[in-house]
Motif scaffolding. Structure first.
Motif, mmCIF file in Angstrom:
data_model
loop_
_atom_site.group_PDB
_atom_site.id
_atom_site.type_symbol
_atom_site.label_atom_id
_atom_site.label_comp_id
_atom_site.label_asym_id
_atom_site.label_seq_id
_atom_site.Cartn_x
_atom_site.Cartn_y
_atom_site.Cartn_z
ATOM 1 N N ASN A 56 -11.543 -8.459 10.436
ATOM 2 C CA ASN A 56 -10.158 -7.985 10.491
ATOM 3 C C ASN A 56 -9.794 -7.052 9.339
ATOM 4 O OD1 ASN A 56 -9.331 -9.468 12.847
ATOM 5 N ND2 ASN A 56 -9.406 -11.323 11.587
ATOM 6 N N ALA A 57 -10.768 -6.686 8.515
ATOM 7 C CA ALA A 57 -10.504 -5.807 7.367
ATOM 8 C C ALA A 57 -11.614 -4.767 7.236
ATOM 9 C CB ALA A 57 -10.397 -6.627 6.084
ATOM 10 N N LEU A 58 -11.220 -3.541 7.002
ATOM 11 C CA LEU A 58 -12.158 -2.421 6.907
ATOM 12 C C LEU A 58 -11.881 -1.655 5.619
ATOM 13 C CD1 LEU A 58 -14.143 -0.235 8.172
ATOM 14 C CD2 LEU A 58 -12.109 0.770 9.208
ATOM 15 N N PHE A 59 -12.950 -1.309 4.883
ATOM 16 C CA PHE A 59 -12.812 -0.542 3.643
ATOM 17 C C PHE A 59 -13.310 0.888 3.850
ATOM 18 C CE2 PHE A 59 -13.245 -4.949 2.002
ATOM 19 C CZ PHE A 59 -12.040 -5.027 1.325
ATOM 20 N N ILE A 60 -12.432 1.836 3.581
ATOM 21 C CA ILE A 60 -12.797 3.254 3.609
ATOM 22 C C ILE A 60 -12.721 3.779 2.182
ATOM 23 C CG2 ILE A 60 -12.133 5.560 4.409
ATOM 24 C CD1 ILE A 60 -11.005 4.315 6.925
ATOM 25 N N HIS A 61 -13.768 4.455 1.743
ATOM 26 C CA HIS A 61 -13.797 4.999 0.386
ATOM 27 C C HIS A 61 -13.925 6.523 0.459
ATOM 28 C CE1 HIS A 61 -14.123 4.763 -3.907
ATOM 29 N NE2 HIS A 61 -15.334 5.302 -3.949
ATOM 30 N N LEU A 62 -12.985 7.216 -0.162
ATOM 31 C CA LEU A 62 -12.967 8.679 -0.159
ATOM 32 C C LEU A 62 -13.482 9.199 -1.497
ATOM 33 C CD1 LEU A 62 -12.025 11.393 1.155
ATOM 34 C CD2 LEU A 62 -9.802 10.986 0.094
ATOM 35 N N THR A 63 -14.525 10.046 -1.437
ATOM 36 C CA THR A 63 -15.110 10.559 -2.678
ATOM 37 C C THR A 63 -15.313 12.069 -2.615
ATOM 38 O OG1 THR A 63 -17.452 10.462 -2.036
ATOM 39 C CG2 THR A 63 -16.463 8.434 -2.831
ATOM 40 N N LEU A 64 -15.641 12.627 -3.754
ATOM 41 C CA LEU A 64 -15.928 14.057 -3.855
ATOM 42 C C LEU A 64 -17.435 14.293 -3.828
ATOM 43 C CD1 LEU A 64 -14.891 16.985 -4.445
ATOM 44 C CD2 LEU A 64 -15.228 16.455 -6.875
ATOM 45 N N ASP A 77 -0.961 -3.073 15.430
ATOM 46 C CA ASP A 77 -2.389 -3.259 15.700
ATOM 47 C C ASP A 77 -3.198 -2.961 14.442
ATOM 48 O OD1 ASP A 77 -2.255 -3.782 18.599
ATOM 49 O OD2 ASP A 77 -1.514 -1.717 18.705
ATOM 50 N N PHE A 78 -2.730 -1.958 13.667
ATOM 51 C CA PHE A 78 -3.425 -1.568 12.435
ATOM 52 C C PHE A 78 -2.414 -1.388 11.307
ATOM 53 C CE2 PHE A 78 -6.178 0.091 15.826
ATOM 54 C CZ PHE A 78 -7.401 -0.438 15.445
ATOM 55 N N VAL A 79 -2.770 -1.871 10.125
ATOM 56 C CA VAL A 79 -2.007 -1.605 8.911
ATOM 57 C C VAL A 79 -2.954 -0.870 7.959
ATOM 58 C CG1 VAL A 79 -0.757 -2.571 6.952
ATOM 59 C CG2 VAL A 79 -0.573 -3.648 9.210
ATOM 60 N N ILE A 80 -2.615 0.380 7.652
ATOM 61 C CA ILE A 80 -3.449 1.187 6.759
ATOM 62 C C ILE A 80 -2.826 1.167 5.371
ATOM 63 C CG2 ILE A 80 -4.409 3.484 6.328
ATOM 64 C CD1 ILE A 80 -4.181 4.048 9.334
ATOM 65 N N CYS A 81 -3.573 0.661 4.390
ATOM 66 C CA CYS A 81 -3.088 0.548 3.011
ATOM 67 C C CYS A 81 -3.882 1.477 2.101
ATOM 68 C CB CYS A 81 -3.216 -0.882 2.502
ATOM 69 S SG CYS A 81 -2.168 -2.065 3.357
ATOM 70 N N GLU A 82 -3.186 2.437 1.519
ATOM 71 C CA GLU A 82 -3.821 3.346 0.560
ATOM 72 C C GLU A 82 -3.619 2.809 -0.855
ATOM 73 O OE1 GLU A 82 -3.088 7.743 -1.428
ATOM 74 O OE2 GLU A 82 -2.088 7.265 0.464
ATOM 75 N N ILE A 83 -4.704 2.740 -1.624
ATOM 76 C CA ILE A 83 -4.642 2.295 -3.017
ATOM 77 C C ILE A 83 -4.591 3.533 -3.907
ATOM 78 C CG2 ILE A 83 -5.653 0.806 -4.785
ATOM 79 C CD1 ILE A 83 -5.048 -0.598 -2.087
ATOM 80 N N GLY A 84 -3.523 3.688 -4.687
ATOM 81 C CA GLY A 84 -3.375 4.851 -5.544
ATOM 82 C C GLY A 84 -4.396 4.885 -6.668
ATOM 83 N N SER A 132 -6.387 13.073 -6.281
ATOM 84 C CA SER A 132 -5.875 14.189 -5.463
ATOM 85 C C SER A 132 -6.911 14.746 -4.483
ATOM 86 C CB SER A 132 -5.345 15.323 -6.357
ATOM 87 O OG SER A 132 -4.327 14.861 -7.197
ATOM 88 N N LEU A 133 -7.766 13.862 -3.974
ATOM 89 C CA LEU A 133 -8.761 14.288 -2.987
ATOM 90 C C LEU A 133 -8.188 14.304 -1.570
ATOM 91 C CD1 LEU A 133 -12.124 12.562 -4.008
ATOM 92 C CD2 LEU A 133 -11.538 14.981 -4.123
ATOM 93 N N GLY A 134 -7.072 13.618 -1.381
ATOM 94 C CA GLY A 134 -6.467 13.596 -0.055
ATOM 95 C C GLY A 134 -6.501 12.250 0.630
ATOM 96 N N LYS A 135 -6.361 11.160 -0.144
ATOM 97 C CA LYS A 135 -6.311 9.826 0.482
ATOM 98 C C LYS A 135 -5.117 9.720 1.416
ATOM 99 C CE LYS A 135 -6.251 7.085 -3.109
ATOM 100 N NZ LYS A 135 -6.165 8.074 -4.193
ATOM 101 N N GLY A 136 -3.981 10.246 0.958
ATOM 102 C CA GLY A 136 -2.768 10.172 1.769
ATOM 103 C C GLY A 136 -2.905 10.946 3.063
ATOM 104 N N LEU A 137 -3.473 12.131 2.976
ATOM 105 C CA LEU A 137 -3.669 12.972 4.161
ATOM 106 C C LEU A 137 -4.685 12.340 5.109
ATOM 107 C CD1 LEU A 137 -2.874 15.641 5.478
ATOM 108 C CD2 LEU A 137 -4.687 16.760 4.186
ATOM 109 N N SER A 138 -5.729 11.751 4.543
ATOM 110 C CA SER A 138 -6.740 11.068 5.363
ATOM 111 C C SER A 138 -6.139 9.861 6.081
ATOM 112 C CB SER A 138 -7.919 10.621 4.491
ATOM 113 O OG SER A 138 -8.512 11.716 3.830
#
Length: 538
Positions: A167-175, A134-141, A14-20
């Protein structure tokens, strides 16, 4: 070829991956790119349709009738792109597909395993139904480290190798927590989360650091050093006063710029954040406050009515007003307390729901709103409760009820057994609960000279549904003779879609869920009209 962006989370949920993800989608879209958003959920349910709102929050419904995670609501509200069935998948659906194929001999006698069969099915989902994006953003629950999410993390690791790192980018959301006792911001949880991700074979390219306070440069340098990420790709996201400030905040931190730089792409047009600045200004600076009562069973958990809360906010934005939500638990609402509970309230809303529990409180609240001329809005189950209230108290059908509540009484609300969808007959059932309702976009014809037609400015509408019980059309004439108009019907005139009350400032109930189509940049007309009526209520 589309570029793929994978968003993972760490430390806590619940840090806000969806909102990000949704904010990044808007920023890229505003720069002229086509964007698609997807959610991969690690739970074993096939979809969230049978899950309790207390556990999972609301079930969001798409145009094509998928019951999905509420994050898809964020995606739609920020990007304006309507989600599809192919934009949400769960572990349960993945395993179900693989096992179905295995039963049919689709694996030609091979031993079916997590790797490669489960991971291959996940990869198929990620790249399916994409052509012009152009971009596909995939959020991992979930969060990295959860046992449930391991197949997804392994699948996106493999996928990155399949399509190539360019062609692939990893974004990591942390507290990045702030400890009040020692007056310190701590980076160690982020370091450990990234270490966990790297142990699974993924090196994040961008780290988004969620914090309640600005993160000093020295701390960001520390994260950069220990997590092997350039300082320019350590993005801070400090808690905002309204979620609609998020695109502005991420752009200020250059998130979209860094994404384009990674892919060596240039913006197609100048970004436009003025709509979000205008909305933020309205929400934060307007002085007019309107109290709206939401009377339901799931008020303890805000996410249970997430789209509804946001749609009311959108209606407030359209009327230059703040919305104060007065949440009332219908199960504990006593008749003697209704006047006190609704004191100072300018509008009453009964949302969707299932089951008998808490219905009497809702019915009595509707009666109070009807008699005291308080603007009333009923949605789905709320419409059915309004029908029962009117039948009992105006038509003198004292035993009026719904067949959903069991035997006994006069069921003026009943289980729908079949209905038309684009000329095809669809059969309903209550034997299996998941995915068996009237789901997705359906047309309604609006009555001439009705309030609803004035609000929509149209003869017909398309709205999203999620229900398996319907108002009995046989009572239509009886209701209308007493002032309750059936102002919206299905094209075949068999299913009541909208009711409205004569001689009342604003009393409308609908069988569908208009909240799913409301956007901050395009508020739904029903919510704008409801809030306007509440604003004028004395």
């Amino acid at each position: 070829m589309a570029r793929f962006i994978f968003v993972t989370g760490g430390v806590v949920s619940s840090l806000g991956k969806g909102l990000s993800s949704a904010s990044l989608a808007y920023l890229l879209q505003s720069r002229g790119f086509n964007v698609r958003l997807r959610k991969l959920d690690p739970y074993l349910n096939v979809d969230p349709g049978t899950m309790s709102p207390f556990q999972h929050g609301e079930v969001f419904v798409t145009d094509d009738g998928a019951e999905t995670d509420l994050d898809l609501g964020h995606y739609e509200r920020f990007s304006g792109i309507s989600a599809k069935k192919s934009d949400n998948i769960t572990t349960g659906k993945i395993y179900s597909d693989v096992l179905r194929k295995e039963r049919k001999g689709g694996y030609l006698g091979k031993t079916v395993q997590v790797i490669p069969h489960i991971t291959d099915r996940i990869k198929d989902f990620i790249k399916s139904d994409t052509s012009k994006e152009d971009f596909v953003i995939c959020e991992i629950g979930g969060i990295v480290g959860d046992i449930e999410s391991l197949p997804f993390v392994e699948a996106i690791r493999q996928f990155s190798n399949d399509v190539g790192k360019k062609n692939a980018l990893f974004i990591h959301l942390t507290l990045v927590p702030y400890l009040k006792a020692s007056d310190e911001i701590k980076t160690k949880p982020t370091q450990h989360s990234v270490k966990e991700l790297r142990s699974l074979g993924i090196q994040p390219d961008i780290i988004i650091c969620r914090s309640e306070r600005p993160i000093p440069l020295e701390h960001r340098k520390k994260i950069s050093l220990f997590c092997n990420v350039g300082i320019e790709n350590v993005i801070q996201t400090v808690d905002v006063k309204t979620i609609y400030e998020a695109p502005i905040s991420f752009n200020r931190e250059n998130l979209d710029k860094q994404v384009l730089e990674y892919f060596k792409m240039k913006s197609k047009k100048k970004i436009n954040l003025n709509p979000w600045k205008k909305i933020t200004k309205t929400i934060l600076n307007t002085k007019k406050t309107i109290n709206i009562a939401i009377i339901g069973k799931y008020v303890e958990l805000k996410d249970a009515y997430k789209s509804l809360d946001e749609a009311l906010t959108h209606g407030g934005i359209d009327n230059n007003s703040k919305i104060n939500l007065v949440r009332i638990d219908s199960e504990n609402l006593k008749i003697s307390e209704i006047k006190k509970k609704l004191q100072g309230v300018s509008g009453v809303l009964i949302p969707g729901g299932f089951g008998k529990r808490g219905t009497e409180g809702k019915i009595e609240a509707i009666k109070y709103a009807r008699e005291k001329k308080i603007p009333f809005f009923g949605i789905c189950f709320g419409m059915q409760m309004a029908i029962i209230e009117f039948a009992r108290n105006k038509l003198n059908i004292k035993k009026a009820t719904s067949s959903e509540f069991g035997l006994g009484g006069i069921p003026i609300i009943g289980l729908i057994s079949e209905w038309n969808k684009d000329g095809k007959l669809i059969k309903g059932t209550d034997k299996d609960l998941g995915g068996t309702m009237r789901l997705g976009l359906y047309e309604a014809k609006l009555k001439e000279n009705s309030l609803i037609r004035k609000i929509y400015k149209s003869k017909s509408i398309q709205e999203r549904h999620r229900h398996r019980y319907e108002v009995n059309i046989d009572y239509k004439d009886q209701f209308e003779k007493n002032g309750l108009i059936f102002s919206g019907l299905s094209p075949d005139k068999k299913l009541p879609e909208i009711i409205e009350l004569k001689n009342h400032p604003w009393f409308i109930a609908v069988q569908f869920h208009p909240e799913f189509k409301s956007r901050p940049l395009a508020p739904h007309p029903l919510f704008s009209s409801f809030i306007k009526a509440a604003k004028n209520h004395r």
